[in-house]
Design a protein around this motif. Structure first.
Motif, PDB file in Angstrom:
ATOM      1  N   ALA A   7      -5.249  14.346 -18.858  1.00 19.25           N
ATOM      2  CA  ALA A   7      -5.469  13.375 -17.786  1.00 19.25           C
ATOM      3  C   ALA A   7      -4.766  13.798 -16.511  1.00 19.25           C
ATOM      4  O   ALA A   7      -5.305  13.672 -15.404  1.00 19.25           O
ATOM      5  CB  ALA A   7      -4.981  11.996 -18.236  1.00 19.25           C
ATOM      6  N   LYS A   8      -3.554  14.322 -16.665  1.00 15.02           N
ATOM      7  CA  LYS A   8      -2.782  14.748 -15.501  1.00 15.02           C
ATOM      8  C   LYS A   8      -3.453  15.932 -14.812  1.00 15.02           C
ATOM      9  O   LYS A   8      -3.525  15.997 -13.582  1.00 15.02           O
ATOM     10  CB  LYS A   8      -1.370  15.106 -15.950  1.00 15.02           C
ATOM     11  N   LYS A   9      -3.959  16.894 -15.616  1.00 16.67           N
ATOM     12  CA  LYS A   9      -4.607  18.073 -15.037  1.00 16.67           C
ATOM     13  C   LYS A   9      -5.851  17.689 -14.242  1.00 16.67           C
ATOM     14  O   LYS A   9      -6.137  18.263 -13.191  1.00 16.67           O
ATOM     15  CB  LYS A   9      -4.992  19.055 -16.152  1.00 16.67           C
ATOM     16  N   LEU A  10      -6.617  16.694 -14.753  1.00 18.09           N
ATOM     17  CA  LEU A  10      -7.873  16.321 -14.117  1.00 18.09           C
ATOM     18  C   LEU A  10      -7.725  15.149 -13.147  1.00 18.09           C
ATOM     19  O   LEU A  10      -8.702  14.682 -12.574  1.00 18.09           O
ATOM     20  CB  LEU A  10      -8.906  15.969 -15.191  1.00 18.09           C
ATOM     21  N   ASN A  11      -6.480  14.646 -13.014  1.00 16.88           N
ATOM     22  CA  ASN A  11      -6.213  13.515 -12.124  1.00 16.88           C
ATOM     23  C   ASN A  11      -7.065  12.302 -12.494  1.00 16.88           C
ATOM     24  O   ASN A  11      -7.631  11.614 -11.643  1.00 16.88           O
ATOM     25  CB  ASN A  11      -6.459  13.901 -10.663  1.00 16.88           C
ATOM     26  N   LEU A  12      -7.187  12.065 -13.792  1.00 21.01           N
ATOM     27  CA  LEU A  12      -7.912  10.911 -14.307  1.00 21.01           C
ATOM     28  C   LEU A  12      -6.982  10.093 -15.179  1.00 21.01           C
ATOM     29  O   LEU A  12      -5.938  10.568 -15.608  1.00 21.01           O
ATOM     30  CB  LEU A  12      -9.129  11.357 -15.132  1.00 21.01           C
ATOM     31  N   SER A  13      -7.354   8.865 -15.465  1.00 24.22           N
ATOM     32  CA  SER A  13      -6.555   8.031 -16.357  1.00 24.22           C
ATOM     33  C   SER A  13      -6.846   8.411 -17.806  1.00 24.22           C
ATOM     34  O   SER A  13      -7.864   9.053 -18.117  1.00 24.22           O
ATOM     35  CB  SER A  13      -6.879   6.552 -16.149  1.00 24.22           C
ATOM     36  N   SER A  70      -8.449  -0.719  -9.835  1.00 22.38           N
ATOM     37  CA  SER A  70      -7.367  -1.635  -9.502  1.00 22.38           C
ATOM     38  C   SER A  70      -6.248  -1.633 -10.523  1.00 22.38           C
ATOM     39  O   SER A  70      -5.131  -2.026 -10.209  1.00 22.38           O
ATOM     40  CB  SER A  70      -7.930  -3.061  -9.370  1.00 22.38           C
ATOM     41  N   ASN A  71      -6.525  -1.222 -11.763  1.00 28.78           N
ATOM     42  CA  ASN A  71      -5.484  -1.297 -12.788  1.00 28.78           C
ATOM     43  C   ASN A  71      -4.803   0.044 -13.043  1.00 28.78           C
ATOM     44  O   ASN A  71      -4.206   0.255 -14.082  1.00 28.78           O
ATOM     45  CB  ASN A  71      -6.059  -1.851 -14.097  1.00 28.78           C
ATOM     46  N   ILE A  72      -4.867   0.959 -12.096  1.00 27.30           N
ATOM     47  CA  ILE A  72      -4.118   2.218 -12.200  1.00 27.30           C
ATOM     48  C   ILE A  72      -2.658   1.942 -11.846  1.00 27.30           C
ATOM     49  O   ILE A  72      -2.367   1.334 -10.818  1.00 27.30           O
ATOM     50  CB  ILE A  72      -4.673   3.284 -11.244  1.00 27.30           C
ATOM     51  N   ILE A  73      -1.747   2.378 -12.714  1.00 30.02           N
ATOM     52  CA  ILE A  73      -0.322   2.283 -12.381  1.00 30.02           C
ATOM     53  C   ILE A  73       0.340   3.624 -12.655  1.00 30.02           C
ATOM     54  O   ILE A  73      -0.068   4.358 -13.554  1.00 30.02           O
ATOM     55  CB  ILE A  73       0.397   1.156 -13.160  1.00 30.02           C
ATOM     56  N   GLU A  83      10.429  -2.983 -17.112  1.00 32.93           N
ATOM     57  CA  GLU A  83       9.829  -2.312 -15.952  1.00 32.93           C
ATOM     58  C   GLU A  83       8.339  -2.074 -16.167  1.00 32.93           C
ATOM     59  O   GLU A  83       7.534  -2.232 -15.238  1.00 32.93           O
ATOM     60  CB  GLU A  83      10.548  -0.985 -15.690  1.00 32.93           C
ATOM     61  N   LEU A  84       7.956  -1.713 -17.397  1.00 27.99           N
ATOM     62  CA  LEU A  84       6.535  -1.503 -17.684  1.00 27.99           C
ATOM     63  C   LEU A  84       5.761  -2.807 -17.562  1.00 27.99           C
ATOM     64  O   LEU A  84       4.673  -2.842 -16.975  1.00 27.99           O
ATOM     65  CB  LEU A  84       6.368  -0.909 -19.086  1.00 27.99           C
ATOM     66  N   SER A  85       6.318  -3.895 -18.092  1.00 27.30           N
ATOM     67  CA  SER A  85       5.626  -5.187 -18.014  1.00 27.30           C
ATOM     68  C   SER A  85       5.479  -5.635 -16.562  1.00 27.30           C
ATOM     69  O   SER A  85       4.451  -6.206 -16.179  1.00 27.30           O
ATOM     70  CB  SER A  85       6.385  -6.236 -18.830  1.00 27.30           C
ATOM     71  N   GLU A  86       6.505  -5.384 -15.735  1.00 30.72           N
ATOM     72  CA  GLU A  86       6.440  -5.762 -14.321  1.00 30.72           C
ATOM     73  C   GLU A  86       5.378  -4.962 -13.589  1.00 30.72           C
ATOM     74  O   GLU A  86       4.660  -5.497 -12.731  1.00 30.72           O
ATOM     75  CB  GLU A  86       7.810  -5.568 -13.669  1.00 30.72           C
ATOM     76  N   LYS A  87       5.272  -3.666 -13.901  1.00 33.90           N
ATOM     77  CA  LYS A  87       4.268  -2.835 -13.245  1.00 33.90           C
ATOM     78  C   LYS A  87       2.853  -3.285 -13.610  1.00 33.90           C
ATOM     79  O   LYS A  87       1.928  -3.190 -12.808  1.00 33.90           O
ATOM     80  CB  LYS A  87       4.471  -1.361 -13.609  1.00 33.90           C
ATOM     81  N   MET A  88       2.683  -3.784 -14.856  1.00 35.49           N
ATOM     82  CA  MET A  88       1.375  -4.259 -15.297  1.00 35.49           C
ATOM     83  C   MET A  88       1.180  -5.739 -14.985  1.00 35.49           C
ATOM     84  O   MET A  88       0.111  -6.300 -15.247  1.00 35.49           O
ATOM     85  CB  MET A  88       1.201  -4.000 -16.795  1.00 35.49           C
ATOM     86  N   ASN A  89       2.244  -6.394 -14.463  1.00 34.96           N
ATOM     87  CA  ASN A  89       2.196  -7.821 -14.140  1.00 34.96           C
ATOM     88  C   ASN A  89       1.779  -8.641 -15.353  1.00 34.96           C
ATOM     89  O   ASN A  89       0.927  -9.541 -15.275  1.00 34.96           O
ATOM     90  CB  ASN A  89       1.239  -8.083 -12.964  1.00 34.96           C
ATOM     91  N   LEU A  90       2.392  -8.341 -16.491  1.00 36.86           N
ATOM     92  CA  LEU A  90       2.112  -9.042 -17.743  1.00 36.86           C
ATOM     93  C   LEU A  90       3.417  -9.586 -18.310  1.00 36.86           C
ATOM     94  O   LEU A  90       4.491  -9.036 -18.045  1.00 36.86           O
ATOM     95  CB  LEU A  90       1.481  -8.091 -18.768  1.00 36.86           C
ATOM     96  N   ASP A 127      -4.645   1.972 -16.697  1.00 33.04           N
ATOM     97  CA  ASP A 127      -4.728   3.420 -16.590  1.00 33.04           C
ATOM     98  C   ASP A 127      -3.360   3.942 -16.157  1.00 33.04           C
ATOM     99  O   ASP A 127      -2.954   3.783 -15.009  1.00 33.04           O
ATOM    100  CB  ASP A 127      -5.788   3.832 -15.562  1.00 33.04           C
ATOM    101  N   ILE A 128      -2.645   4.557 -17.095  1.00 26.63           N
ATOM    102  CA  ILE A 128      -1.275   4.991 -16.857  1.00 26.63           C
ATOM    103  C   ILE A 128      -1.264   6.442 -16.385  1.00 26.63           C
ATOM    104  O   ILE A 128      -1.860   7.314 -17.021  1.00 26.63           O
ATOM    105  CB  ILE A 128      -0.422   4.860 -18.141  1.00 26.63           C
ATOM    106  N   ARG A 129      -0.560   6.694 -15.292  1.00 23.51           N
ATOM    107  CA  ARG A 129      -0.478   8.046 -14.749  1.00 23.51           C
ATOM    108  C   ARG A 129       0.968   8.386 -14.417  1.00 23.51           C
ATOM    109  O   ARG A 129       1.803   7.506 -14.221  1.00 23.51           O
ATOM    110  CB  ARG A 129      -1.352   8.181 -13.502  1.00 23.51           C
TER     111      ARG A 129
END
Length: 663
Positions: A7-13, A70-73, A83-90, A127-129
């Motif tokens: 995913a990182k190589k292709l810049n995709l989630s 919109s859900n890329i973090i 911190e993960l929950s805050e980034k996902m707003n969950l 989508d975690i990057r």
């Protein structure tokens, strides 16, 4: 290759990678987070081709247009659950719930790594990057600059009573005592001898330890191994074991046929036995360098040292000099006067008194003094020099790497960061043959190495014959060593050195060997039926050994009272009527024979005390995380109604190996 790396190589989630893989026929199961290197390359080329990018173009230059999602973090390599929950707003409870489902018990302030966060994020629809920061510290494993020749480091190995100690003692007397008045004043686990103007460093430590440390760190402590074989006794079990250690470690092997002065010596017979093991002498047309010596009289020992230097020259043993020094721990002990002391074999750079350093991931310090193998104080040590160092915060382990740091504060920070990284929660990985199966499935491993110990010779022959018939396209089965008798310390150390998997048939693990299992992270799998052993190897070799999970009932009870039933909390009083209850276990509530709720036990109390287990006849207050319409939610968000007299059953999950159906 990890899905996250693709995913990182292709810049995709990760989600986009999974969807795209399914579209292109490279489907990845939800439980798998890897793709074989071969398939990964094909997949990346296909995606690049779709984008109109040449497959030859470097991955870092790939210009894939990023879709607006919109859900890329973006997250760093390590972050807390909160911190993960805050980034996902969950709600953090949702994140903790998914972590629990995947076997990770982490509180809101505990840290998880990127891979774990990416898996949990994908489950929750994100989508975690990677978050790239200039402040991320990446360890540089490859030095740049010019290498220089250094003295070879040798280890003397072989069967007990074949003369290893006598050989070492003779070399010491002729090469050390003669040149240093007073002789050796201090033993530090290694010493050096000179031939002409050239030095050789000899490790005075068990050979298998030098090889085992090599595998862990990816480099060798030993450059050349000298195998001592008695001419009057020939090849023995430890001779074979020593050969296997050297071969699996990839260390050049030189043979010293000892005790040639004894009446029963038979050099040619000994060469013949060695030839059967693949060590064919040069004068027999082979490539194995052999010397004929007597450790008692000194005959041939000068020639042996010349041959060691010859083998070293052929190998071209080099190190970097103009780099921060590093080296290996070969001995440690606690001094009443100086505190922790450790002997370091310098590998690269020049080590100085006053240098700050770390050793492994737990020890740091600043060198107060250095002593060489003669007991003489020195101010610096160069590559292949063994020196005893003082100024450590605590004792390190054999094989740990010492690395010089810019200052003491940097050393402390490095150790603290390592301690933090060790505390990071990760989705648990399997071990043993199941681990081998996963590595084969991902394409990471092409050779399944086995060490087999059995009860009798007949069983060994049957197992060897059965495994010898197995042939697979993707992986080769290789028996590194086998034998009759219990699994011993040498088996554990060879497994550590070679990366082999230990398999036993109707044998136990020796008392001393058990102590090594945990520290070496080695798993032993034993069997009592031959075809079960063969099936397990087949499953591992085909990458199909995935554990089945079954739920086992451990306890039953009844709801006595609902202590608290508010929007914020729900606490249920339960009497355990049979078996026992445990935290983190699955719990099901039934009424009139129908399931009304399902969840997981979060806490249990008896009076004011928190308890982990509630036994039969115990009354306990239980807080449960419920499932609601297939999604686990905290009880504060649940509309589930629990009533008095509802029946309760508690389950635990157990992994069970799949069994092959035999024709």
């Amino acid at each position: 290759m990890k899905v996250s790396d693709i995913a990182k190589k292709l810049n995709l989630s990760i989600k986009e990678i999974r969807d795209k893989a399914t579209d292109l026929g490279f489907a990845i199961s939800q439980k798998s987070n890897t793709m074989s290197d071969k398939k990964a390359k094909e997949f990346i080329d296909r995606v690049m081709a779709e984008k109109g990018i040449s497959p030859q173009k470097k991955s870092e230059d790939i210009g894939v247009a990023e879709e607006v999602v919109s859900n890329i973090i973006q997250i760093p390599e390590i972050l807390t659950v909160k911190e993960l929950s805050e980034k996902m707003n969950l709600p953090v409870t949702k994140v903790i719930t998914e972590l629990m489902k995947n076997g990770v018990m982490a509180s809101l302030n505990e840290s998880i790594d990127f891979e774990t966060a990416a898996i949990i994020g994908e489950i929750l629809g994100f989508d975690i990057r990677h978050l790239e920061k200039e402040t991320l510290i990446k360890r540089v494993n490859k030095f740049e600059g010019e290498k220089q020749l250094r003295p070879p480091v040798i280890t003397i190995i072989g069967h007990v009573d074949h003369g290893k100690t006598s050989l070492i003692d003779h070399i010491r007397r002729t090469n050390v005592v003669a040149s240093e008045s007073g002789g050796i004043t201090q033993h530090i686990g290694a010493y050096q001898v000179e031939k002409g103007k050239r030095k050789i460093t000899i490790l005075d430590t068990p050979g298998h330890e030098a090889f085992s440390a090599m595998r862990e760190h990816g480099v060798r402590i030993t450059d050349v191994a000298v195998l001592v074989v008695a001419a009057d006794d020939g090849v023995k079990p430890q001779t074979i074991e020593s050969i296997n250690f050297a071969r699996e470690a990839g260390v050049p092997l030189l043979v010293a046929i000892n005790k040639i002065d004894k009446p029963g010596a038979n050099i040619e017979k000994t060469k013949g036995e060695l030839a059967e093991l693949g060590l064919i002498s040069e004068d027999w047309g082979g490539s194995t360098v052999m010397a004929h010596i007597s450790a008692k009289t000194g005959q041939g020992i000068d020639e042996l040292i010349d041959l060691v230097l010859l083998v070293a020259d052929m190998k071209k043993i080099e190190s970097y000099l103009d780099v921060p020094a590093n080296g290996f721990v070969i001995e440690s002990h606690l001094s009443t006067n100086q505190g922790p002391l450790t002997t370091v074999l310098v590998r690269d750079g020049i080590l100085h008194v006053g240098d700050s350093f770390t050793v492994g991931s737990t020890v740091y310090g600043k060198i107060r003094s250095m002593v060489d193998f003669r007991g003489k104080k020195v101010k610096e040590a160069r590559p292949s020099d063994p020196v005893q160092v003082s100024g450590l915060s605590m004792l390190p382990q054999y094989g740990d790497i010492l690395e010089v740091t810019p200052d003491l504060n940097a050393a402390k920070e490095k150790v603290m960061k390592a301690a933090h990284d060790r505390s990071v929660k990760r989705i648990n990985s399997v071990s043993g043959l199941a681990q081998a199966s996963a590595r084969i499935q991902s394409g990471e491993m092409k050779e399944l190495k086995l060490i087999i110990k059995v009860d009798v010779a007949g069983s060994l022959q049957a197992i060897r014959d059965s495994l010898g018939k197995l042939q697979f396209e993707e992986v080769r089965i290789k028996i590194v060593n086998d034998g009759v008798g219990e699994i011993n310390e040498s088996d554990i150390k060879l497994a550590s050195a070679s990366g082999a998997y230990l398999v036993g048939f109707r044998v136990d693990v020796g008392v001393n060997a058990k102590n090594l299992l945990e520290s070496n992270a080695i798993t032993v799998e034993t069997f009592t039926i031959i075809y079960e052993l063969i099936d397990a190897v087949i499953l591992a070799a085909t990458g199909a050994m995935e554990a089945e999970v079954e739920e086992v009932q451990i306890g039953r009870g009844k709801v006595l009272k609902i202590f608290k039933d508010s929007k914020r909390d729900k606490i249920i009083g339960i009497r355990v009527e049979d078996g026992f209850f445990e935290r983190e276990k699955k719990i099901i509530f039934t009424r009139n024979g129908e399931v009304v709720a399902e969840g997981k036990i979060i806490t249990m109390k008896k009076g004011d005390d928190d308890i982990a287990t509630a036994k039969k006849s115990t009354e306990t207050g239980v807080r449960v995380m419920f499932k609601n319409q297939g999604v686990e939610t905290d009880s504060s968000e649940s509309r589930i109604v629990i009533k008095e007299d509802d029946q309760v059953v508690v389950y635990k999950s157990e992994k069970k190996k799949k069994e092959l159906t035999r024709l």
